[in-house]
Design a protein around this motif. Structure first.
Motif, PDB file in Angstrom:
ATOM      1  N   GLN A   1     -65.671  39.292 100.476  1.00  0.00           N
ATOM      2  CA  GLN A   1     -66.100  37.907 100.569  1.00  0.00           C
ATOM      3  C   GLN A   1     -66.488  37.370  99.203  1.00  0.00           C
ATOM      4  O   GLN A   1     -67.194  38.028  98.438  1.00  0.00           O
ATOM      5  CB  GLN A   1     -67.296  37.789 101.517  1.00  0.00           C
ATOM      6  CG  GLN A   1     -67.747  36.368 101.766  1.00  0.00           C
ATOM      7  CD  GLN A   1     -68.848  36.300 102.809  1.00  0.00           C
ATOM      8  OE1 GLN A   1     -69.389  37.322 103.205  1.00  0.00           O
ATOM      9  NE2 GLN A   1     -69.188  35.107 103.236  1.00  0.00           N
ATOM     10  N   LEU A   2     -65.968  36.193  98.880  1.00  0.00           N
ATOM     11  CA  LEU A   2     -66.398  35.464  97.709  1.00  0.00           C
ATOM     12  C   LEU A   2     -66.961  34.137  98.183  1.00  0.00           C
ATOM     13  O   LEU A   2     -66.290  33.405  98.915  1.00  0.00           O
ATOM     14  CB  LEU A   2     -65.234  35.212  96.753  1.00  0.00           C
ATOM     15  CG  LEU A   2     -64.799  36.369  95.841  1.00  0.00           C
ATOM     16  CD1 LEU A   2     -64.029  37.414  96.640  1.00  0.00           C
ATOM     17  CD2 LEU A   2     -63.947  35.868  94.698  1.00  0.00           C
ATOM     18  N   GLN A   3     -68.152  33.847  97.775  1.00  0.00           N
ATOM     19  CA  GLN A   3     -68.838  32.643  98.211  1.00  0.00           C
ATOM     20  C   GLN A   3     -69.242  31.829  96.999  1.00  0.00           C
ATOM     21  O   GLN A   3     -70.050  32.285  96.190  1.00  0.00           O
ATOM     22  CB  GLN A   3     -70.077  33.014  99.034  1.00  0.00           C
ATOM     23  CG  GLN A   3     -70.796  31.843  99.642  1.00  0.00           C
ATOM     24  CD  GLN A   3     -70.143  31.397 100.932  1.00  0.00           C
ATOM     25  OE1 GLN A   3     -69.419  32.153 101.569  1.00  0.00           O
ATOM     26  NE2 GLN A   3     -70.381  30.164 101.317  1.00  0.00           N
ATOM     27  N   ALA A   4     -68.657  30.635  96.869  1.00  0.00           N
ATOM     28  CA  ALA A   4     -68.986  29.751  95.755  1.00  0.00           C
ATOM     29  C   ALA A   4     -70.001  28.708  96.200  1.00  0.00           C
ATOM     30  O   ALA A   4     -69.987  28.256  97.351  1.00  0.00           O
ATOM     31  CB  ALA A   4     -67.730  29.065  95.241  1.00  0.00           C
ATOM     32  N   SER A   5     -70.870  28.319  95.286  1.00  0.00           N
ATOM     33  CA  SER A   5     -71.877  27.310  95.584  1.00  0.00           C
ATOM     34  C   SER A   5     -72.287  26.604  94.298  1.00  0.00           C
ATOM     35  O   SER A   5     -71.893  27.015  93.202  1.00  0.00           O
ATOM     36  CB  SER A   5     -73.100  27.954  96.243  1.00  0.00           C
ATOM     37  OG  SER A   5     -73.685  28.896  95.353  1.00  0.00           O
ATOM     38  N   GLY A   6     -73.078  25.546  94.457  1.00  0.00           N
ATOM     39  CA  GLY A   6     -73.606  24.850  93.299  1.00  0.00           C
ATOM     40  C   GLY A   6     -72.966  23.519  92.988  1.00  0.00           C
ATOM     41  O   GLY A   6     -73.403  22.818  92.072  1.00  0.00           O
ATOM     42  N   GLY A   7     -71.926  23.167  93.717  1.00  0.00           N
ATOM     43  CA  GLY A   7     -71.281  21.888  93.479  1.00  0.00           C
ATOM     44  C   GLY A   7     -72.156  20.728  93.898  1.00  0.00           C
ATOM     45  O   GLY A   7     -73.189  20.904  94.551  1.00  0.00           O
ATOM     46  N   GLY A   8     -71.746  19.537  93.514  1.00  0.00           N
ATOM     47  CA  GLY A   8     -72.497  18.346  93.873  1.00  0.00           C
ATOM     48  C   GLY A   8     -72.013  17.140  93.108  1.00  0.00           C
ATOM     49  O   GLY A   8     -70.955  17.174  92.464  1.00  0.00           O
ATOM     50  N   LEU A   9     -72.792  16.091  93.183  1.00  0.00           N
ATOM     51  CA  LEU A   9     -72.479  14.832  92.505  1.00  0.00           C
ATOM     52  C   LEU A   9     -73.321  14.732  91.230  1.00  0.00           C
ATOM     53  O   LEU A   9     -74.537  14.912  91.274  1.00  0.00           O
ATOM     54  CB  LEU A   9     -72.782  13.657  93.426  1.00  0.00           C
ATOM     55  CG  LEU A   9     -72.634  12.251  92.831  1.00  0.00           C
ATOM     56  CD1 LEU A   9     -71.188  12.000  92.432  1.00  0.00           C
ATOM     57  CD2 LEU A   9     -73.120  11.213  93.835  1.00  0.00           C
TER      58      LEU A   9
ATOM     59  N   ASP B   1     -63.207  16.094  85.488  1.00  0.00           N
ATOM     60  CA  ASP B   1     -63.608  17.428  85.948  1.00  0.00           C
ATOM     61  C   ASP B   1     -63.833  17.444  87.465  1.00  0.00           C
ATOM     62  O   ASP B   1     -64.087  18.507  88.037  1.00  0.00           O
ATOM     63  CB  ASP B   1     -64.904  17.867  85.255  1.00  0.00           C
ATOM     64  CG  ASP B   1     -64.722  18.089  83.762  1.00  0.00           C
ATOM     65  OD1 ASP B   1     -65.632  17.722  82.993  1.00  0.00           O
ATOM     66  OD2 ASP B   1     -63.669  18.635  83.365  1.00  0.00           O
ATOM     67  N   THR B   2     -63.754  16.291  88.098  1.00  0.00           N
ATOM     68  CA  THR B   2     -63.923  16.219  89.544  1.00  0.00           C
ATOM     69  C   THR B   2     -62.852  17.045  90.241  1.00  0.00           C
ATOM     70  O   THR B   2     -61.658  16.842  90.027  1.00  0.00           O
ATOM     71  CB  THR B   2     -63.841  14.758  90.026  1.00  0.00           C
ATOM     72  OG1 THR B   2     -64.962  14.041  89.498  1.00  0.00           O
ATOM     73  CG2 THR B   2     -63.864  14.688  91.552  1.00  0.00           C
ATOM     74  N   ALA B   3     -63.296  17.984  91.077  1.00  0.00           N
ATOM     75  CA  ALA B   3     -62.367  18.901  91.749  1.00  0.00           C
ATOM     76  C   ALA B   3     -63.154  19.828  92.661  1.00  0.00           C
ATOM     77  O   ALA B   3     -64.384  19.889  92.588  1.00  0.00           O
ATOM     78  CB  ALA B   3     -61.602  19.733  90.727  1.00  0.00           C
ATOM     79  N   VAL B   4     -62.415  20.538  93.491  1.00  0.00           N
ATOM     80  CA  VAL B   4     -62.985  21.670  94.215  1.00  0.00           C
ATOM     81  C   VAL B   4     -62.808  22.897  93.325  1.00  0.00           C
ATOM     82  O   VAL B   4     -61.694  23.172  92.869  1.00  0.00           O
ATOM     83  CB  VAL B   4     -62.300  21.885  95.570  1.00  0.00           C
ATOM     84  CG1 VAL B   4     -62.873  23.123  96.262  1.00  0.00           C
ATOM     85  CG2 VAL B   4     -62.470  20.655  96.457  1.00  0.00           C
TER      86      VAL B   4
ATOM     87  N   LEU C   1     -67.295  21.668  95.911  1.00  0.00           N
ATOM     88  CA  LEU C   1     -66.846  20.380  95.393  1.00  0.00           C
ATOM     89  C   LEU C   1     -67.766  19.882  94.288  1.00  0.00           C
ATOM     90  O   LEU C   1     -68.983  19.817  94.464  1.00  0.00           O
ATOM     91  CB  LEU C   1     -66.792  19.348  96.515  1.00  0.00           C
ATOM     92  CG  LEU C   1     -66.431  17.917  96.123  1.00  0.00           C
ATOM     93  CD1 LEU C   1     -65.031  17.855  95.522  1.00  0.00           C
ATOM     94  CD2 LEU C   1     -66.559  16.997  97.328  1.00  0.00           C
ATOM     95  N   VAL C   2     -67.152  19.525  93.168  1.00  0.00           N
ATOM     96  CA  VAL C   2     -67.860  18.904  92.049  1.00  0.00           C
ATOM     97  C   VAL C   2     -67.321  17.491  91.887  1.00  0.00           C
ATOM     98  O   VAL C   2     -66.113  17.294  91.733  1.00  0.00           O
ATOM     99  CB  VAL C   2     -67.656  19.705  90.750  1.00  0.00           C
ATOM    100  CG1 VAL C   2     -68.234  18.956  89.559  1.00  0.00           C
ATOM    101  CG2 VAL C   2     -68.278  21.087  90.874  1.00  0.00           C
TER     102      VAL C   2
END
Length: 130
Positions: A2-10, A91-94, A125-126
């Motif tokens: 499992q790889l879990q990414a986090s920390g994105g936002g506006l 830089d907006t992207a998943v 998402l960033v």
């Protein structure tokens, strides 16, 4: 596995974000790790990679000098980070983290194609506003 990414936002242009990826379930400590991103309507592209030992990094030209990849190899889990500074609307992207297919790779080449990575996170998402 499992790889879990986090920390994105506006965030506003010029701002910063720090993405995190937790990789667990197998021995990711022997794998190069990377971040990719996919903007709306575009193909997924390479962002940054870090060697399994953490000593060497490689960046795409469009993020060089603004983004920093790092990692911590714990006993059963690898943590991979992407510090993003001076963010731009483009830089907006998943953003996805991924694990390389060549354990304990000792060469000088950096793999940047999606096909070189076998395990992927779900993406975060960033969004960078102008």
């Amino acid at each position: 596995v499992q790889l879990q990414a986090s920390g994105g936002g506006l965030v506003q242009a010029g701002g910063s974000l720090r993405l995190s990826c937790t990789a667990s379930g197998r021995t990711f400590s022997s794998s190069d790790m990377a971040w990719f991103r996919q903007a709306p309507g575009k193909e997924r592209e390479f962002v940054a990679a870090i060697r399994w030992g953490g000593g060497n990094t490689y960046y795409a030209d469009y993020v060089k000098g603004r983004f920093t990849i790092s990692r911590v190899n714990a006993k059963n889990t690898v943590y991979v980070y992407l510090q993003m500074n001076s963010l731009k609307p483009e830089d907006t992207a998943v953003y996805y983290c991924a694990a390389g297919l060549r354990p304990y790779y000792s060469g000088t080449y950096y793999y940047t194609k999606e096909s070189d990575f076998g395990s992927w996170g779900q993406g975060t998402l960033v969004t960078v506003s102008s």
